[in-house]
Scaffold this active site. Structure first.
Site, mmCIF file in Angstrom:
data_model
loop_
_atom_site.group_PDB
_atom_site.id
_atom_site.type_symbol
_atom_site.label_atom_id
_atom_site.label_comp_id
_atom_site.label_asym_id
_atom_site.label_seq_id
_atom_site.Cartn_x
_atom_site.Cartn_y
_atom_site.Cartn_z
ATOM 1 N N ASP A 6 -9.809 11.433 10.812
ATOM 2 C CA ASP A 6 -9.666 10.980 9.427
ATOM 3 C C ASP A 6 -10.384 9.645 9.235
ATOM 4 O O ASP A 6 -9.804 8.687 8.739
ATOM 5 C CB ASP A 6 -8.182 10.889 9.074
ATOM 6 C CG ASP A 6 -7.941 10.964 7.563
ATOM 7 O OD1 ASP A 6 -8.908 11.297 6.836
ATOM 8 O OD2 ASP A 6 -6.827 10.678 7.113
ATOM 9 N N LYS A 47 5.273 4.389 2.058
ATOM 10 C CA LYS A 47 4.872 3.064 1.592
ATOM 11 C C LYS A 47 4.612 2.122 2.757
ATOM 12 O O LYS A 47 5.176 2.280 3.843
ATOM 13 C CB LYS A 47 5.974 2.480 0.716
ATOM 14 C CG LYS A 47 6.019 3.118 -0.652
ATOM 15 C CD LYS A 47 7.077 2.500 -1.519
ATOM 16 C CE LYS A 47 7.060 3.165 -2.886
ATOM 17 N NZ LYS A 47 8.270 2.905 -3.635
ATOM 18 N N VAL A 48 3.787 1.143 2.505
ATOM 19 C CA VAL A 48 3.510 0.124 3.505
ATOM 20 C C VAL A 48 3.963 -1.230 2.958
ATOM 21 O O VAL A 48 3.611 -1.602 1.836
ATOM 22 C CB VAL A 48 2.014 0.072 3.855
ATOM 23 C CG1 VAL A 48 1.775 -0.938 4.956
ATOM 24 C CG2 VAL A 48 1.515 1.441 4.269
ATOM 25 N N PHE A 52 1.679 9.062 4.066
ATOM 26 C CA PHE A 52 2.841 8.990 4.933
ATOM 27 C C PHE A 52 4.029 8.341 4.228
ATOM 28 O O PHE A 52 5.179 8.686 4.475
ATOM 29 C CB PHE A 52 2.421 8.179 6.156
ATOM 30 C CG PHE A 52 3.490 7.978 7.186
ATOM 31 C CD1 PHE A 52 3.657 8.916 8.194
ATOM 32 C CD2 PHE A 52 4.287 6.860 7.173
ATOM 33 C CE1 PHE A 52 4.620 8.731 9.159
ATOM 34 C CE2 PHE A 52 5.259 6.673 8.143
ATOM 35 C CZ PHE A 52 5.426 7.613 9.141
ATOM 36 N N LYS A 102 5.105 0.365 8.012
ATOM 37 C CA LYS A 102 4.807 1.631 7.345
ATOM 38 C C LYS A 102 6.047 2.503 7.453
ATOM 39 O O LYS A 102 6.497 2.820 8.549
ATOM 40 C CB LYS A 102 3.621 2.266 8.071
ATOM 41 C CG LYS A 102 3.051 3.478 7.452
ATOM 42 C CD LYS A 102 1.620 3.654 7.963
ATOM 43 C CE LYS A 102 1.276 5.071 8.253
ATOM 44 N NZ LYS A 102 -0.057 5.227 8.841
ATOM 45 N N GLY A 130 0.453 5.368 1.111
ATOM 46 C CA GLY A 130 -0.412 6.381 1.725
ATOM 47 C C GLY A 130 0.279 7.720 1.749
ATOM 48 O O GLY A 130 1.399 7.865 1.243
ATOM 49 N N GLY A 184 0.835 -1.196 0.000
ATOM 50 C CA GLY A 184 0.000 0.000 0.000
ATOM 51 C C GLY A 184 0.867 1.242 0.000
ATOM 52 O O GLY A 184 2.030 1.201 0.385
#
Ligand SMILES: *[C@@H]1O[C@H](CO)[C@@H](O)[C@H](O)[C@H]1NC(C)=O
Ligand SMILES: *[C@@H]1O[C@H](CO)[C@@H](O)[C@H](O)[C@H]1NC(C)=O
Ligand SMILES: *[C@@H]1O[C@H](CO)[C@@H](O)[C@H](O)[C@H]1NC(C)=O
Ligand SMILES: *[C@@H]1O[C@H](CO)[C@@H](O)[C@H](O)[C@H]1NC(C)=O
Ligand SMILES: *[C@@H]1O[C@H](CO)[C@@H](O)[C@H](O)[C@H]1NC(C)=O
Ligand SMILES: *[C@@H]1O[C@H](CO)[C@@H](O)[C@H](O)[C@H]1NC(C)=O
Ligand SMILES: *[C@@H]1O[C@H](CO)[C@@H](O)[C@H](O)[C@H]1NC(C)=O
Length: 863
Positions: free
Chosen positions: A654, A543-544, A541, A558, A539, A537
């Protein structure tokens, strides 16, 4: 010839080039100017039809120069223009009314127009129409337009290509005036035509009365102004050719809030412009010779107000000019009335006779300033009506101008100054809470002292680790020595690893409350050196990755992309929040790593990824209605715990379907606490810059920048509709009324026909009682005002009830099938898919500042 002395030889040349009516009519210093000039020749008159190959003559006689004739004003690195052939104009372009819209100049980099001007106010008029171009799609262009001091448009875009956009400003210039077009990164800017034209000095004076009426406001010339609306009350459209200063006046009908009480009148006598008062430049004859007056109402209550309502942008002050002329009375002293703005007294007992020296048909105008703090409703209500003690029952209005004033950021669009700095309410609030700040300062000092003491006792190898957390975070961590950082099942197994790990780690005692400390090497091993193949994933912030620890436990890792301040803040917030929280329906933090300037968070692995992927946009098997209810109930429990379960309460900020994750058993857990805030203790809200994701954002929070847990409730309401209707919360491709799911769903719910838009995959299985209860809960969450929304506890209760209703209905309707049905519901475990996701997976709902849909929401801080 005295006038020529003002010009340098350069400006003389430029003027020669651009303004054809040059000195022949230029205002020459005369000992005493005529009392009411009826025409005006602007000393500066720059008219540019950008991108046009030839000059353009408008029907009012003004000539706009071609692009090539004006290229010496422009500093740009590129030469991109677009135009539409006059003969093959499409309907839309030809109907965008002005020939100026037929060509445009496009800028893919910052570009600058510079003009030599005389000091004083100038009209700046900009024309925008997104013409087609092979390389640039102008309907998605986002850009900022600013002068040296003022922001005129911030991250502006023109998405509607059915009509041209016209913007009109009044800016006080010095000897030089520049207009900068600044495309947003990755976008371009464009403009179809530009006017920079002198305005007469007497047009706007430096002072006006405040509303409510109690003082005079000076220094109006320090503000940049933007014309929001200009009305010829009681009369027809006046186009630039009918006006002394090329202005456009619109009829008032669409803004008249009480047309039944109004009567249109037209004067037959010529308008008198008294010495020292209004002039034809302030407003032409045609404005003063028409008006609305109070209709005779002998039968009904003769006491009422004439009312106009104008929608404006909140958080700006407005300069309101009202034009009056007694074109109705037979004798003087017959018109005496009050003027109200937004229900407040603007002018008390306005007596037109005394204002005009006892003459009828004499023009008069008054200027009022309505402070931003009084523009509470996104609209300005202008009223004229009889005074309390009078039995005249008369009032009149001939013309109205509503003009926006630049704000504290010297901007007319949003809260960012020309240098890009944010001047929003956060800063003002800071002053208000100075007292609180002082207290916090004391705490900070204490903190510094502790840091200092620690510094003295720092381990010898501290430098090698390059870790900021050992100095920043432990202050907090020391107080919370809870070691339980694990989610339910595998805790015993994991904690044993941690304890063994801990004994090796020099960090151990600091981080007991924050989960385990990982070294970069450990995490590199877990993810095969952060191999792209292990990315599950991406986001805001970073990469995950999916990784396996030495004992085989799967974790989601993360990794912050860089050390931006925002990143560090969110990283710390997340660690601190999660260290306080343990709940079955919140994603647990396993540990973190801040070595070598990395910011890495390690979470429990959520095998089934974000809820959204199971609702739409991927080809995972659809969830049944009962599963959806159970997931929503789980998420609601998590949020309820956040709001009420900790001593202070926490606002998530959020809430959205990508932040609700599902584990291997489809148990929902709320994740991503990077934006979370401790709930307020006393005043009931937190004042803060607006953050969150579009489509889910509480409109009240957006307007007032005051955060309460009810903002989470709103977002959760949107989630409920998203789960029900299986479509994105914002879908710009759909027709306008359908773009926002919250609006669209409420539209159908109000009609009582929500079933029209629910996910067809579940439509048949949903019991109508269950649906009704569920939608009722969702609807309440979306209440306009936070106080009207239920708490998460209530929402939870309603959802549980909806689940019971569904179960009851299933039992009645499918008696034989019951067991089969229940098994079917349990199926998810075996449908586990390979491509699983975790916290912070792709967030397509996040919209950055000034995306086309939301460019008007200037003060939103995208993440
Ligand atoms: C465009 O203008 C023409 C004539 O000026 C008019 O007949 C037609 O209705 C307009 N079309 C639209 C879409 O406004
Ligand atoms: C420009 O972008 C808009 C919005 O994405 C799209 O609807 C339109 O078709 C695009 N136009 C062209 C010419 O590509
Ligand atoms: C323009 O600004 C200057 C300085 O602020 C001021 O002296 C002057 O009066 C202003 N001119 C007008 C027309 O407002
Ligand atoms: C505006 O000007 C045009 C042309 O000069 C004229 O025909 C028209 O009557 C004027 N309209 C008004 C309302 O004065
Ligand atoms: C007119 O409006 C003002 C402010 O909204 C109000 O105070 C006043 O009572 C109204 N007058 C009448 C006669 O309704
Ligand atoms: C509006 O009020 C605020 C606070 O009272 C003041 O600082 C500001 O200057 C006012 N704005 C205008 C345009 O008068
Ligand atoms: C706000 O606006 C709405 C609709 O325009 C109106 O009904 C309401 O009375 C207004 N409220 C105030 C306080 O002006």
């Amino acid at each position: 010839m005295g006038g020529e002395m003002h010009f340098s030889s350069l400006s003389y040349l430029l003027l020669l080039l651009i303004s054809f009516p040059l000195f022949s009519h230029a205002q020459v210093d005369t000992p005493k100017p005529p009392p009411s000039p009826s025409s005006y020749t602007p000393p500066d008159n720059y008219l540019i039809d950008c991108g046009s190959s030839g000059k353009t003559v408008l029907d009012d006689g003004r000539t706009f120069k071609s692009d090539s004739d004006t290229s010496n004003f422009l500093k740009t690195n590129e030469d991109i223009v677009t135009s539409v052939d006059q003969n093959i104009l499409s309907d839309t372009v030809s109907n965008s009314s002005s020939p100026l819209f037929r060509s445009a100049r496009i800028f893919s980099e910052v570009s600058l127009y510079t003009f030599i001007t005389k000091p004083g106010r100038h009209w700046v008029r900009l024309y925008f129409f997104p013409l087609p171009h092979q390389l640039y799609n102008l309907t998605v262009a986002i850009f900022t337009v600013q002068t040296e001091k003022f922001v005129l448009l911030h991250e502006f875009s023109v998405r509607d290509n059915s009509k041209g956009v016209f913007k009109e400003y009044l800016v006080n210039t010095t000897g030089r005036f520049s207009l900068q077009f600044k495309p947003k990164k990755g976008s371009c800017a464009f403009v179809n035509a530009i006017e920079v034209v002198s305005a007469p000095d007497q047009l706007i004076s430096d002072s006006a009365s405040s509303v409510p009426q109690w003082r005079t406001i000076n220094g109006i010339s320090n503000y940049a102004l933007q014309v929001s609306l200009r009305l010829n009350v009681g009369g027809p459209v006046l186009s630039p050719k009918n006006d002394t200063l090329s202005r456009t006046w619109l009829p008032d009908t669409p803004f008249n809030a009480f047309p039944e009480g109004a009567k249109t009148v037209m004067g037959s006598k010529p308008i008198i412009y008294p010495d020292g008062g209004a002039t034809p430049l302030i407003a032409p004859n045609s404005v003063y010779s028409t008006a609305e007056v109070m209709a005779d109402s002998e039968t009904t209550n003769p006491n009422f107000n004439l009312t106009w309502e104008v929608n404006v942008e909140q958080s700006f002050s407005y300069f309101i000019r009202m034009h009056f002329c007694d074109i109705v009375s037979q004798s003087p002293n017959d018109l005496y009335f009050n003027v109200y703005i937004n229900g407040m007294m603007g002018v008390s007992g306005l007596d037109l006779t005394t204002k005009t020296g006892g003459r009828l048909n004499a023009a008069y105008y008054t200027d009022l300033v309505l402070n931003a703090t009084a523009v509470t409703n996104g609209s300005i209500k202008i009223q004229v009506g009889p005074t309390v003690d009078s039995n005249l029952h008369k009032a009149i209005l001939n013309g109205l101008e509503v003009i926006k004033m630049s704000n504290e950021a010297d901007s007319l669009d949003g809260l960012f100054a020309v240098d890009g700095s944010y001047k929003g309410p956060g800063r003002i609030k800071m002053k208000i809470v100075a007292g609180v700040g002082l207290a916090m300062g004391a705490v900070a000092l204490l903190g510094l002292a502790i840091v200092f003491v620690r510094w003295k006792k720092r381990p010898k190898d501290w430098k090698k680790k390059q870790s900021f957390s050992s100095w920043l975070l432990p202050l907090h961590a020391c107080q919370s020595t809870r070691g339980g950082f694990l989610s339910s099942k595998s805790s015993s197994r994991r904690s044993s690893i941690f304890s063994s790990r801990k004994s090796k780690s020099t960090h151990s005692s600091f981080f007991t409350g924050l989960g385990r400390f990982f070294t970069v090497t450990e995490l590199e091993r877990a993810t095969q050196n952060f191999d792209e193949k292990t990315v599950i994933g991406v986001g805001g912030f970073g990469k995950v990755y999916i990784g396996a620890l030495e004992d085989g436990t799967k974790v989601a890792i993360k990794r912050g992309s860089n050390g931006s301040e925002q990143g560090i803040n969110e990283f710390q917030t997340e660690i601190q929040m999660l260290s306080k929280l343990r709940h079955r329906h919140l994603v647990s933090l396993v540990g973190f790593c801040d070595q070598q300037q990395e910011m890495i968070l390690v979470y429990e692995y959520m095998a089934n990824g974000p809820l959204r992927d199971h609702i739409y946009g991927s080809n995972k098997p659809t969830l049944s209605w009962k599963q959806r209810l159970e997931i929503c109930i789980g998420a609601a429990r998590g949020l309820h715990y956040l709001h009420t379960g900790t001593s202070q309460g926490i606002i998530h900020r959020d809430v959205k379907t990508t932040n609700i994750l599902l584990d291997e058993n489809f148990v929902a857990k709320v994740s991503d606490f990077g934006l979370s805030k401790d709930a307020p203790m006393d005043q009931g809200y937190v004042s803060t810059a607006v953050k969150g994701s579009f489509g889910y954002l509480d409109p009240e929070y957006f307007r007032r920048q005051q955060l309460t847990e009810k903002s989470d409730v709103y977002s959760f309401g949107v989630v409920l509709f998203e789960v029900l209707c299986a479509r994105p919360v914002i879908c710009p491709k759909l027709p306008k009324e359908q773009v926002s799911l919250a609006d669209w769903a409420m539209h159908w719910q109000r009609k009582g026909m929500i079933e029209k838009i629910i996910d067809p995959a579940i439509a048949r299985a949903v019991s109508s009682e269950s649906l009704r209860k569920y939608v009722e809960a969702a609807e309440k969450c979306l209440a306009e005002h936070g106080v009207d929304r239920p708490g998460m506890g209530d929402v939870l209760w309603n959802l549980e009830y909806a689940l019971q209703l569904q179960e009851a209905a299933t039992q009645i309707h499918l008696p034989e099938d019951k067991s089969a049905n229940l098994i079917a519901f349990k199926k998810p475990g075996e449908q586990r898919s390979e491509d699983s996701h975790v916290s912070g997976a792709t967030d397509d709902s996040e919209v950055t500042v000034g995306s086309p849909v939301f460019h008007q929401m200037g003060n939103f801080q995208g993440r």
